[in-house]
Design a protein around this motif. Structure first.
Motif, PDB file in Angstrom:
ATOM      1  N   ALA A 100      49.941 -38.957 -26.573  1.00 28.50           N
ATOM      2  CA  ALA A 100      50.977 -39.794 -27.176  1.00 28.50           C
ATOM      3  C   ALA A 100      50.783 -41.255 -26.791  1.00 28.50           C
ATOM      4  CB  ALA A 100      52.363 -39.311 -26.749  1.00 28.50           C
ATOM      5  N   GLU A 101      50.411 -41.498 -25.536  1.00 25.81           N
ATOM      6  CA  GLU A 101      50.155 -42.881 -25.118  1.00 25.81           C
ATOM      7  C   GLU A 101      48.904 -43.433 -25.790  1.00 25.81           C
ATOM      8  OE1 GLU A 101      50.382 -46.578 -22.971  1.00 25.81           O
ATOM      9  OE2 GLU A 101      51.745 -45.132 -23.893  1.00 25.81           O
ATOM     10  N   GLU A 102      47.864 -42.619 -25.919  1.00 25.26           N
ATOM     11  CA  GLU A 102      46.671 -43.049 -26.638  1.00 25.26           C
ATOM     12  C   GLU A 102      47.000 -43.379 -28.095  1.00 25.26           C
ATOM     13  OE1 GLU A 102      43.080 -43.195 -25.516  1.00 25.26           O
ATOM     14  OE2 GLU A 102      44.443 -43.660 -23.862  1.00 25.26           O
ATOM     15  N   ALA A 103      47.874 -42.586 -28.691  1.00 25.50           N
ATOM     16  CA  ALA A 103      48.284 -42.846 -30.073  1.00 25.50           C
ATOM     17  C   ALA A 103      49.014 -44.176 -30.184  1.00 25.50           C
ATOM     18  CB  ALA A 103      49.164 -41.706 -30.576  1.00 25.50           C
ATOM     19  N   ARG A 104      49.904 -44.447 -29.245  1.00 22.09           N
ATOM     20  CA  ARG A 104      50.649 -45.711 -29.259  1.00 22.09           C
ATOM     21  C   ARG A 104      49.700 -46.905 -29.150  1.00 22.09           C
ATOM     22  NH1 ARG A 104      52.875 -49.574 -25.897  1.00 22.09           N
ATOM     23  NH2 ARG A 104      51.713 -48.713 -24.133  1.00 22.09           N
ATOM     24  N   LEU A 105      48.764 -46.837 -28.207  1.00 25.00           N
ATOM     25  CA  LEU A 105      47.814 -47.933 -28.019  1.00 25.00           C
ATOM     26  C   LEU A 105      46.905 -48.096 -29.230  1.00 25.00           C
ATOM     27  CD1 LEU A 105      46.870 -47.284 -24.274  1.00 25.00           C
ATOM     28  CD2 LEU A 105      48.351 -49.106 -25.168  1.00 25.00           C
ATOM     29  N   THR A 106      46.557 -46.986 -29.849  1.00 23.83           N
ATOM     30  CA  THR A 106      45.734 -47.037 -31.056  1.00 23.83           C
ATOM     31  C   THR A 106      46.450 -47.784 -32.175  1.00 23.83           C
ATOM     32  OG1 THR A 106      44.500 -45.027 -30.524  1.00 23.83           O
ATOM     33  CG2 THR A 106      44.718 -45.582 -32.861  1.00 23.83           C
ATOM     34  N   LEU A 107      47.721 -47.486 -32.370  1.00 21.43           N
ATOM     35  CA  LEU A 107      48.492 -48.176 -33.407  1.00 21.43           C
ATOM     36  C   LEU A 107      48.600 -49.665 -33.113  1.00 21.43           C
ATOM     37  CD1 LEU A 107      50.206 -48.026 -35.969  1.00 21.43           C
ATOM     38  CD2 LEU A 107      52.174 -47.427 -34.532  1.00 21.43           C
ATOM     39  N   LEU A 108      48.842 -50.018 -31.861  1.00 24.80           N
ATOM     40  CA  LEU A 108      48.955 -51.432 -31.499  1.00 24.80           C
ATOM     41  C   LEU A 108      47.649 -52.182 -31.708  1.00 24.80           C
ATOM     42  CD1 LEU A 108      51.119 -51.186 -28.242  1.00 24.80           C
ATOM     43  CD2 LEU A 108      51.854 -51.891 -30.529  1.00 24.80           C
ATOM     44  N   ALA A 109      46.530 -51.460 -31.744  1.00 25.32           N
ATOM     45  CA  ALA A 109      45.232 -52.081 -31.992  1.00 25.32           C
ATOM     46  C   ALA A 109      44.945 -52.275 -33.479  1.00 25.32           C
ATOM     47  CB  ALA A 109      44.127 -51.247 -31.352  1.00 25.32           C
ATOM     48  N   GLY A 110      45.902 -51.941 -34.339  1.00 25.54           N
ATOM     49  CA  GLY A 110      45.743 -52.163 -35.772  1.00 25.54           C
ATOM     50  C   GLY A 110      45.245 -50.973 -36.546  1.00 25.54           C
ATOM     51  N   VAL A 111      45.117 -49.829 -35.872  1.00 23.61           N
ATOM     52  CA  VAL A 111      44.671 -48.602 -36.541  1.00 23.61           C
ATOM     53  C   VAL A 111      45.912 -47.805 -36.923  1.00 23.61           C
ATOM     54  CG1 VAL A 111      43.361 -46.471 -36.304  1.00 23.61           C
ATOM     55  CG2 VAL A 111      42.502 -48.586 -35.281  1.00 23.61           C
ATOM     56  N   THR A 112      46.223 -47.760 -38.204  1.00 30.64           N
ATOM     57  CA  THR A 112      47.453 -47.125 -38.653  1.00 30.64           C
ATOM     58  C   THR A 112      47.251 -45.691 -39.134  1.00 30.64           C
ATOM     59  OG1 THR A 112      47.175 -48.159 -40.831  1.00 30.64           O
ATOM     60  CG2 THR A 112      48.562 -49.314 -39.242  1.00 30.64           C
ATOM     61  N   THR A 113      45.981 -45.267 -39.274  1.00 32.93           N
ATOM     62  CA  THR A 113      45.659 -43.872 -39.595  1.00 32.93           C
ATOM     63  C   THR A 113      44.420 -43.468 -38.805  1.00 32.93           C
ATOM     64  OG1 THR A 113      46.557 -44.013 -41.834  1.00 32.93           O
ATOM     65  CG2 THR A 113      45.018 -42.229 -41.411  1.00 32.93           C
ATOM     66  N   VAL A 114      44.443 -42.261 -38.223  1.00 29.40           N
ATOM     67  CA  VAL A 114      43.267 -41.738 -37.540  1.00 29.40           C
ATOM     68  C   VAL A 114      42.904 -40.378 -38.106  1.00 29.40           C
ATOM     69  CG1 VAL A 114      43.647 -42.991 -35.381  1.00 29.40           C
ATOM     70  CG2 VAL A 114      44.662 -40.720 -35.673  1.00 29.40           C
ATOM     71  N   ARG A 115      41.614 -40.110 -38.104  1.00 30.62           N
ATOM     72  CA  ARG A 115      41.110 -38.773 -38.394  1.00 30.62           C
ATOM     73  C   ARG A 115      40.613 -38.206 -37.068  1.00 30.62           C
ATOM     74  NH1 ARG A 115      35.728 -36.987 -41.710  1.00 30.62           N
ATOM     75  NH2 ARG A 115      34.865 -38.313 -40.080  1.00 30.62           N
ATOM     76  N   LEU A 116      41.303 -37.199 -36.543  1.00 36.46           N
ATOM     77  CA  LEU A 116      40.942 -36.606 -35.264  1.00 36.46           C
ATOM     78  C   LEU A 116      39.841 -35.578 -35.487  1.00 36.46           C
ATOM     79  CD1 LEU A 116      44.401 -36.144 -33.489  1.00 36.46           C
ATOM     80  CD2 LEU A 116      42.878 -38.147 -33.553  1.00 36.46           C
ATOM     81  N   THR A 117      38.707 -35.771 -34.812  1.00 35.62           N
ATOM     82  CA  THR A 117      37.515 -34.963 -35.061  1.00 35.62           C
ATOM     83  C   THR A 117      37.243 -34.004 -33.900  1.00 35.62           C
ATOM     84  OG1 THR A 117      36.241 -36.858 -34.249  1.00 35.62           O
ATOM     85  CG2 THR A 117      36.406 -36.582 -36.631  1.00 35.62           C
ATOM     86  N   GLY A 118      38.260 -33.238 -33.542  1.00 38.86           N
ATOM     87  CA  GLY A 118      38.127 -32.236 -32.492  1.00 38.86           C
ATOM     88  C   GLY A 118      39.067 -32.506 -31.349  1.00 38.86           C
ATOM     89  N   THR A 119      40.091 -31.652 -31.199  1.00 42.84           N
ATOM     90  CA  THR A 119      41.128 -31.845 -30.187  1.00 42.84           C
ATOM     91  C   THR A 119      41.427 -30.507 -29.533  1.00 42.84           C
ATOM     92  OG1 THR A 119      42.080 -33.683 -31.428  1.00 42.84           O
ATOM     93  CG2 THR A 119      43.496 -32.645 -29.804  1.00 42.84           C
ATOM     94  N   TYR A 120      41.763 -30.561 -28.254  1.00 42.13           N
ATOM     95  CA  TYR A 120      41.938 -29.359 -27.444  1.00 42.13           C
ATOM     96  C   TYR A 120      43.282 -28.668 -27.683  1.00 42.13           C
ATOM     97  CZ  TYR A 120      42.210 -26.484 -23.213  1.00 42.13           C
ATOM     98  OH  TYR A 120      42.339 -25.441 -22.336  1.00 42.13           O
ATOM     99  N   ASN A 121      43.241 -27.378 -27.884  1.00 43.77           N
ATOM    100  CA  ASN A 121      44.419 -26.497 -27.762  1.00 43.77           C
ATOM    101  C   ASN A 121      45.580 -26.813 -28.704  1.00 43.77           C
ATOM    102  OD1 ASN A 121      45.225 -24.129 -26.552  1.00 43.77           O
ATOM    103  ND2 ASN A 121      46.329 -25.138 -24.897  1.00 43.77           N
ATOM    104  N   HIS A 122      45.293 -27.396 -29.866  1.00 43.08           N
ATOM    105  CA  HIS A 122      46.286 -27.560 -30.935  1.00 43.08           C
ATOM    106  C   HIS A 122      47.411 -28.546 -30.615  1.00 43.08           C
ATOM    107  CE1 HIS A 122      44.060 -24.356 -32.656  1.00 43.08           C
ATOM    108  NE2 HIS A 122      44.590 -23.390 -31.934  1.00 43.08           N
ATOM    109  N   ILE A 123      47.249 -29.353 -29.590  1.00 45.19           N
ATOM    110  CA  ILE A 123      48.278 -30.352 -29.283  1.00 45.19           C
ATOM    111  C   ILE A 123      48.327 -31.416 -30.373  1.00 45.19           C
ATOM    112  CG2 ILE A 123      48.923 -32.160 -27.613  1.00 45.19           C
ATOM    113  CD1 ILE A 123      47.770 -30.321 -25.434  1.00 45.19           C
ATOM    114  N   ASP A 124      47.218 -31.619 -31.065  1.00 42.58           N
ATOM    115  CA  ASP A 124      47.164 -32.608 -32.138  1.00 42.58           C
ATOM    116  C   ASP A 124      48.170 -32.313 -33.244  1.00 42.58           C
ATOM    117  OD1 ASP A 124      45.519 -30.345 -32.354  1.00 42.58           O
ATOM    118  OD2 ASP A 124      44.249 -31.256 -33.880  1.00 42.58           O
TER     119      ASP A 124
END
Length: 407
Positions: A100-124
């Motif tokens: 969640a913190e990584e997501a917040r920082l990502t948005l603040l960097a100007g990235v408003t959409t991400v494609r997650l290419t492999g994430t652990y244990n379905h938390i995504d």
């Protein structure tokens, strides 16, 4: 919980719509209810917006409004040898908070959409739903769920291992069952596996066919981690939809990718990011392997650009990570221009191209009436100098300013 917000108008702006050859000067963008309500000449839009509403008005003073960035190769739970190995030690609750913190920082960097290419244990999936519900601050998420690989294949420690067509078919169905938007496959070895080689093919043809058959039958695209030319060429022949990294894109492979409408996400930063490796104390074997592939990887990107392969931007490094005085996302764009893309082409790769691959071309990655108001206000003109992307004045998600550095 979402709260009602005031309309917002950015006026006196240069507008790049994410698709056109050039930007349009002296424009206004009116945002209402999370969407773009009007785009057009400032002298037309501003009086219309203020006639019936009391919007917040932002004077752009000739700076650039453009779509929020679409980063097509992201791991919010990135765990690598070295300091980042701690991420693999987190329990699910801790990992959810970290992501969640990584997501917040990502948005603040100007990235408003991400494609997650492999994430652990379905938390995504939980994070995606929380962001969509307005409970968590972050970019829009489209996710593959877990990476699917062969036993001991690339990323096996946090992926779903399978062997044989039946197991690979089941693995794909399992990700779709949990809500995967697309499927990510490991075709070859990579940089982060101590006991593998980038050049090693890790799938049999019947295993690849099983993945493609099931995923496509369920309406899901398939992308693949790909290193050497041979297995990548075969994957393109058999129907893969996207190639990640592509460390060996030959002329023949580029021509076939164009013929089959296969998208390329180069993640060029991953073979030229010594600063990032050293900051996170990554082992020498990993640094040496990645950096040794730098020249060949660069040639692959140059080949793709020269041939006209469809390219989408993805960083692999955390989108917000500090790198060469900016974020990894912006540095990726600068590298793409250094390799031969025009700034306009790089910005298209970072906006509308990714949106189209995701099937969201009318919703994100564009500045058009009715689309989501996921926008950036950039100081200067990034179409003239891509490094203007280093100077974000505003980041808006659903028309709401999440970063506001107005003077």
């Amino acid at each position: 919980m979402r709260t009602q917000q005031t309309d917002l108008v950015i006026t006196g702006a240069r507008v790049f719509d994410g698709r056109s050859d050039r930007a349009t000067e002296n424009q206004a963008v009116w945002m209402s209810g999370g969407r773009i309500r009007r785009v057009g000449p400032a002298d037309d839009v501003l009086p219309e917006a203020t006639a019936t509403e009391t919007p917040r008005i932002v004077e752009a003073n000739g700076d650039t409004v453009m779509p929020g960035l679409v980063n097509m190769h992201v791991h919010l739970d990135l765990a690598l040898p070295g300091d980042l190995a701690r991420v693999a030690m987190l329990n699910d609750a801790e990992l959810a908070l970290h992501m969640a913190e990584e997501a917040r920082l990502t948005l603040l960097a100007g990235v408003t959409t991400v494609r997650l290419t492999g994430t652990y244990n379905h938390i995504d999936f939980a994070l995606r739903n929380s962001i969509d519900g307005g409970r968590t601050l972050g970019p829009r998420i489209r996710t593959a769920g877990q990476l699917v690989c062969s036993t001991g294949g690339h990323g096996w420690q946090r992926s779903l291992e399978a062997d044989g067509p039946a197991e690979f078919a089941r693995a794909v169905r399992d990700q779709i069952k949990h809500g995967a938007d697309f499927i990510k496959l490991a075709l070859s070895g990579g940089m982060a596996g101590e006991h593998e080689k980038v050049t090693t093919s890790q799938l049999r043809e019947d295993e690849l066919d099983a993945v493609l058959e099931v995923a496509h039958a369920w309406g899901r695209k398939v992308t693949t981690h790909a290193g050497p030319a041979g297995p990548t060429l075969e994957a393109v022949r058999r129907g893969i939809d996207c190639v990640e990294h592509g460390y060996e894109l030959t002329d023949e492979l580029c021509r076939l990718m164009i013929e089959r409408d296969v998208t390329y996400v180069p993640t060029i930063t991953v073979t030229r990011c010594r600063e990032f490796f050293e900051r996170h104390n990554m082992p020498r074997w990993m640094q040496d392997r990645a950096l040794a592939w730098g020249d060949r990887h660069w040639e692959s990107l140059e080949n793709a650009i020269r041939h006209g392969v469809t390219i989408a931007m993805g960083s692999d490094m955390p989108p917000h990570a500090e790198f060469d005085g900016t974020s990894a996302t912006v540095r990726e764009l600068e590298f793409m221009v250094e390799a031969g893309m025009t700034p306009q082409a790089a910005l298209v790769a970072a906006t509308s191209t990714g949106a189209r691959w995701l099937g969201l071309e009318n919703e994100i990655g564009c500045v058009r009436e009715g689309a989501y108001a996921d926008l950036l206000l950039v100081q200067g003109d990034p179409l003239a100098n891509i490094s203007a992307m280093r100077d974000l004045r505003m980041v808006l998600k659903d028309g709401h300013p999440v970063l506001d550095q107005q003077p």
